[in-house]
Design a protein around this motif. Structure first.
Motif, PDB file in Angstrom:
ATOM      1  N   GLU A  27      -0.168  13.560  -9.112  1.00  0.00           N
ATOM      2  CA  GLU A  27      -0.417  12.181  -9.510  1.00  0.00           C
ATOM      3  C   GLU A  27       0.822  11.352  -9.214  1.00  0.00           C
ATOM      4  OE1 GLU A  27      -1.220  12.298 -13.743  1.00  0.00           O
ATOM      5  OE2 GLU A  27       0.906  12.018 -14.204  1.00  0.00           O
ATOM      6  N   ALA A  28       0.634  10.050  -9.144  1.00  0.00           N
ATOM      7  CA  ALA A  28       1.768   9.159  -8.923  1.00  0.00           C
ATOM      8  C   ALA A  28       1.532   7.881  -9.699  1.00  0.00           C
ATOM      9  CB  ALA A  28       1.950   8.856  -7.438  1.00  0.00           C
ATOM     10  N   GLU A  29       2.622   7.257 -10.114  1.00  0.00           N
ATOM     11  CA  GLU A  29       2.533   6.031 -10.889  1.00  0.00           C
ATOM     12  C   GLU A  29       3.255   4.907 -10.180  1.00  0.00           C
ATOM     13  OE1 GLU A  29       3.890   6.301 -14.924  1.00  0.00           O
ATOM     14  OE2 GLU A  29       2.914   4.408 -15.474  1.00  0.00           O
ATOM     15  N   PHE A  30       2.558   3.816  -9.951  1.00  0.00           N
ATOM     16  CA  PHE A  30       3.134   2.624  -9.340  1.00  0.00           C
ATOM     17  C   PHE A  30       3.758   1.769 -10.440  1.00  0.00           C
ATOM     18  CE2 PHE A  30       3.915  -0.961  -6.873  1.00  0.00           C
ATOM     19  CZ  PHE A  30       3.204  -2.076  -7.275  1.00  0.00           C
ATOM     20  N   SER A  62       9.905  -1.052  -8.565  1.00  0.00           N
ATOM     21  CA  SER A  62       9.654  -0.810  -7.135  1.00  0.00           C
ATOM     22  C   SER A  62       9.618   0.686  -6.852  1.00  0.00           C
ATOM     23  CB  SER A  62      10.723  -1.491  -6.265  1.00  0.00           C
ATOM     24  OG  SER A  62      10.685  -2.884  -6.428  1.00  0.00           O
ATOM     25  N   SER A  63       8.876   1.399  -7.718  1.00  0.00           N
ATOM     26  CA  SER A  63       8.843   2.847  -7.561  1.00  0.00           C
ATOM     27  C   SER A  63       7.410   3.365  -7.500  1.00  0.00           C
ATOM     28  CB  SER A  63       9.585   3.523  -8.716  1.00  0.00           C
ATOM     29  OG  SER A  63       8.878   3.365  -9.933  1.00  0.00           O
ATOM     30  N   PHE A  64       7.299   4.529  -6.916  1.00  0.00           N
ATOM     31  CA  PHE A  64       5.999   5.208  -6.789  1.00  0.00           C
ATOM     32  C   PHE A  64       6.308   6.695  -6.814  1.00  0.00           C
ATOM     33  CE2 PHE A  64       1.601   5.354  -6.220  1.00  0.00           C
ATOM     34  CZ  PHE A  64       1.209   6.093  -5.113  1.00  0.00           C
ATOM     35  N   ASN A  65       6.670   7.208  -7.971  1.00  0.00           N
ATOM     36  CA  ASN A  65       7.097   8.593  -8.109  1.00  0.00           C
ATOM     37  C   ASN A  65       5.915   9.543  -8.191  1.00  0.00           C
ATOM     38  OD1 ASN A  65       9.666   7.526  -8.147  1.00  0.00           O
ATOM     39  ND2 ASN A  65       9.990   7.891 -10.338  1.00  0.00           N
ATOM     40  N   THR A  68      -2.596   1.754 -12.066  1.00  0.00           N
ATOM     41  CA  THR A  68      -1.294   2.108 -11.490  1.00  0.00           C
ATOM     42  C   THR A  68      -1.017   3.600 -11.518  1.00  0.00           C
ATOM     43  OG1 THR A  68      -0.245   1.690 -13.628  1.00  0.00           O
ATOM     44  CG2 THR A  68      -0.302  -0.135 -12.037  1.00  0.00           C
ATOM     45  N   LEU A  69      -1.802   4.368 -12.228  1.00  0.00           N
ATOM     46  CA  LEU A  69      -1.670   5.832 -12.226  1.00  0.00           C
ATOM     47  C   LEU A  69      -2.758   6.382 -11.317  1.00  0.00           C
ATOM     48  CD1 LEU A  69      -0.153   8.276 -13.342  1.00  0.00           C
ATOM     49  CD2 LEU A  69      -1.853   8.355 -15.194  1.00  0.00           C
ATOM     50  N   VAL A  70      -2.316   7.019 -10.257  1.00  0.00           N
ATOM     51  CA  VAL A  70      -3.232   7.479  -9.216  1.00  0.00           C
ATOM     52  C   VAL A  70      -3.290   8.995  -9.223  1.00  0.00           C
ATOM     53  CG1 VAL A  70      -3.705   7.439  -6.751  1.00  0.00           C
ATOM     54  CG2 VAL A  70      -2.630   5.467  -7.834  1.00  0.00           C
ATOM     55  N   GLN A  71      -4.491   9.516  -9.191  1.00  0.00           N
ATOM     56  CA  GLN A  71      -4.671  10.962  -9.119  1.00  0.00           C
ATOM     57  C   GLN A  71      -4.904  11.367  -7.658  1.00  0.00           C
ATOM     58  OE1 GLN A  71      -4.315  12.876 -11.879  1.00  0.00           O
ATOM     59  NE2 GLN A  71      -3.871  10.970 -12.990  1.00  0.00           N
ATOM     60  N   GLY A  72      -4.342  12.494  -7.286  1.00  0.00           N
ATOM     61  CA  GLY A  72      -4.512  12.968  -5.921  1.00  0.00           C
ATOM     62  C   GLY A  72      -5.031  14.387  -5.883  1.00  0.00           C
ATOM     63  N   ILE A  73      -4.895  14.977  -4.721  1.00  0.00           N
ATOM     64  CA  ILE A  73      -5.349  16.346  -4.549  1.00  0.00           C
ATOM     65  C   ILE A  73      -4.280  17.312  -5.032  1.00  0.00           C
ATOM     66  CG2 ILE A  73      -6.834  15.727  -2.611  1.00  0.00           C
ATOM     67  CD1 ILE A  73      -4.672  16.932  -0.745  1.00  0.00           C
ATOM     68  N   LYS A  74      -4.665  18.550  -5.219  1.00  0.00           N
ATOM     69  CA  LYS A  74      -3.763  19.640  -5.574  1.00  0.00           C
ATOM     70  C   LYS A  74      -3.048  19.405  -6.904  1.00  0.00           C
ATOM     71  CE  LYS A  74      -2.856  20.768  -0.730  1.00  0.00           C
ATOM     72  NZ  LYS A  74      -1.870  21.209   0.258  1.00  0.00           N
ATOM     73  N   TYR A 107       0.888  -1.158   0.000  1.00  0.00           N
ATOM     74  CA  TYR A 107       0.000   0.000   0.000  1.00  0.00           C
ATOM     75  C   TYR A 107       0.926   1.208   0.000  1.00  0.00           C
ATOM     76  CZ  TYR A 107      -3.374  -3.406   1.868  1.00  0.00           C
ATOM     77  OH  TYR A 107      -4.166  -4.501   2.075  1.00  0.00           O
ATOM     78  N   LEU A 108       0.771   2.113  -0.930  1.00  0.00           N
ATOM     79  CA  LEU A 108       1.705   3.220  -1.104  1.00  0.00           C
ATOM     80  C   LEU A 108       1.004   4.556  -0.944  1.00  0.00           C
ATOM     81  CD1 LEU A 108       3.519   1.668  -4.154  1.00  0.00           C
ATOM     82  CD2 LEU A 108       4.597   2.139  -1.951  1.00  0.00           C
ATOM     83  N   PHE A 109       1.700   5.485  -0.337  1.00  0.00           N
ATOM     84  CA  PHE A 109       1.117   6.777  -0.007  1.00  0.00           C
ATOM     85  C   PHE A 109       2.137   7.886  -0.284  1.00  0.00           C
ATOM     86  CE2 PHE A 109      -2.278   4.896   2.613  1.00  0.00           C
ATOM     87  CZ  PHE A 109      -1.735   3.674   2.922  1.00  0.00           C
ATOM     88  N   TRP A 110       1.599   9.059  -0.579  1.00  0.00           N
ATOM     89  CA  TRP A 110       2.385  10.291  -0.555  1.00  0.00           C
ATOM     90  C   TRP A 110       1.673  11.272   0.378  1.00  0.00           C
ATOM     91  CZ3 TRP A 110       7.077  11.823  -2.076  1.00  0.00           C
ATOM     92  CH2 TRP A 110       7.761  11.063  -3.038  1.00  0.00           C
ATOM     93  N   TYR A 111       2.468  11.823   1.309  1.00  0.00           N
ATOM     94  CA  TYR A 111       1.977  12.842   2.222  1.00  0.00           C
ATOM     95  C   TYR A 111       2.780  14.117   2.009  1.00  0.00           C
ATOM     96  CZ  TYR A 111      -0.730   9.608   5.160  1.00  0.00           C
ATOM     97  OH  TYR A 111      -1.660   8.717   5.638  1.00  0.00           O
ATOM     98  N   VAL A 112       2.143  15.255   2.312  1.00  0.00           N
ATOM     99  CA  VAL A 112       2.828  16.535   2.270  1.00  0.00           C
ATOM    100  C   VAL A 112       2.757  17.174   3.647  1.00  0.00           C
ATOM    101  CG1 VAL A 112       0.750  17.762   1.467  1.00  0.00           C
ATOM    102  CG2 VAL A 112       3.012  18.764   1.094  1.00  0.00           C
ATOM    103  N   GLN A 113       3.843  17.803   4.039  1.00  0.00           N
ATOM    104  CA  GLN A 113       3.917  18.492   5.323  1.00  0.00           C
ATOM    105  C   GLN A 113       4.383  19.921   5.070  1.00  0.00           C
ATOM    106  OE1 GLN A 113       6.854  17.064   8.194  1.00  0.00           O
ATOM    107  NE2 GLN A 113       5.388  17.365   9.853  1.00  0.00           N
ATOM    108  N   SER A 114       3.473  20.857   5.230  1.00  0.00           N
ATOM    109  CA  SER A 114       3.823  22.264   5.079  1.00  0.00           C
ATOM    110  C   SER A 114       4.347  22.777   6.410  1.00  0.00           C
ATOM    111  CB  SER A 114       2.601  23.065   4.631  1.00  0.00           C
ATOM    112  OG  SER A 114       2.127  22.590   3.381  1.00  0.00           O
ATOM    113  N   PRO A 115       5.138  23.847   6.383  1.00  0.00           N
ATOM    114  CA  PRO A 115       5.721  24.368   7.627  1.00  0.00           C
ATOM    115  C   PRO A 115       4.663  24.620   8.693  1.00  0.00           C
ATOM    116  CG  PRO A 115       6.700  25.453   5.729  1.00  0.00           C
ATOM    117  CD  PRO A 115       5.584  24.590   5.200  1.00  0.00           C
ATOM    118  N   GLY A 116       4.864  24.042   9.859  1.00  0.00           N
ATOM    119  CA  GLY A 116       3.940  24.229  10.965  1.00  0.00           C
ATOM    120  C   GLY A 116       2.631  23.482  10.831  1.00  0.00           C
ATOM    121  N   GLN A 117       2.525  22.665   9.816  1.00  0.00           N
ATOM    122  CA  GLN A 117       1.283  21.924   9.569  1.00  0.00           C
ATOM    123  C   GLN A 117       1.491  20.439   9.823  1.00  0.00           C
ATOM    124  OE1 GLN A 117      -1.642  23.541   8.377  1.00  0.00           O
ATOM    125  NE2 GLN A 117      -0.476  25.405   8.727  1.00  0.00           N
TER     126      GLN A 117
END
Lengths: 113, 113
Positions: free
Chosen positions: A64-67, A72-75, A55-61, A32-42
């Motif tokens: 997108e990422a491709e499995f 063995s990548s999820f860029n 294998t091509l996943v769309q996200g917010i903002k 199970y693969l994830f991308w998270y973002v951490q903004s300053p102070g958040q």
């Protein structure tokens, strides 16, 4: 043991340029693969996730990422970066039968006007 | 608010003292996680609670670390006899359970002098 590698510690791009953040994982089964973002102070915010299927996943903002199992990548990609995208980005893998996440060390994105 | 809350936001303590960090998960979330984010490191899993099941403590770095979750809701992470290497941001997350998105709190920054 499962692991996640983000080879780029720091990336700088110009606003409007395209972006690709690299993530490689080590895991014996389908991860199970994830991308998270951490903004300053958040806190961490989920951008997108991959469990199965397309294998091509769309996200917010606009992210997108491709499995790619063979690599063995999820860029993570974005066609045009905005100044507000400056933040730290974490790739993570979830292990089967558990929700525990193993995180990479993060990539700090800096955006120049 | 509807998000995960953590208190205190900052904690400065002296080496050898005990500290307690609190996490209030999102109402209705059965799963709760603690992670640690050290400078220059990724996020490190500490402990995971799921419903009434025994917690998964496999990530706790030493027996000085412990956590409780009372009534299936609020959780307290306790660090006894703090050491300087315990200095980090401690993040709490909650989710509806397996394969559900983890929502992170803003974290508690712990500084051990």
């Amino acid at each position: 043991a499962q692991s996640v590698t983000q080879p780029d510690i720091h990336i700088t791009v110009s606003e409007g340029a395209s972006l690709e953040l690299r993530c490689n994982y080590s895991y014996g089964a389908t991860p199970y693969l994830f991308w998270y973002v951490q903004s300053p102070g958040q806190g961490l915010q989920l951008l997108l996730k991959y469990f199965s299927g397309d294998t091509l996943v769309q996200g917010i903002k606009g992210f997108e990422a491709e499995f790619k199992r063979s690599q063995s990548s999820f860029n993570l990609r974005k066609p045009s970066v905005h100044w507000s995208d400056a933040a730290e980005y974490f790739c993570a893998v979830g292990r089967e039968n558990t929700d525990k996440l193993i995180f990479g060390t993060g990539t700090r994105l800096q955006v120049f006007p | 608010g509807a998000g995960v809350s953590q208190s205190p936001s900052n904690k400065v303590t002296e080496k050898g003292k005990d500290v307690e960090l609190r996490c209030d998960p999102i109402s209705g979330h059965t799963a709760l996680y603690w992670y640690r984010q050290s400078l220059g490191q990724g996020l490190e899993f500490l402990i995971y609670f799921q419903g009434n099941s025994a917690p998964d403590k496999s990530g706790l770095p030493s027996d000085r670390f412990s956590a409780e979750r009372t009534g299936g809701s609020v959780s307290t992470l306790t660090i006894q006899r703090t050491q300087q290497e315990d200095s980090a941001v401690y993040l709490c997350a909650s989710s509806l359970g397996r394969e559900a998105e983890q929502f992170f709190g803003p974290g508690t920054r712990l500084t051990v002098l």
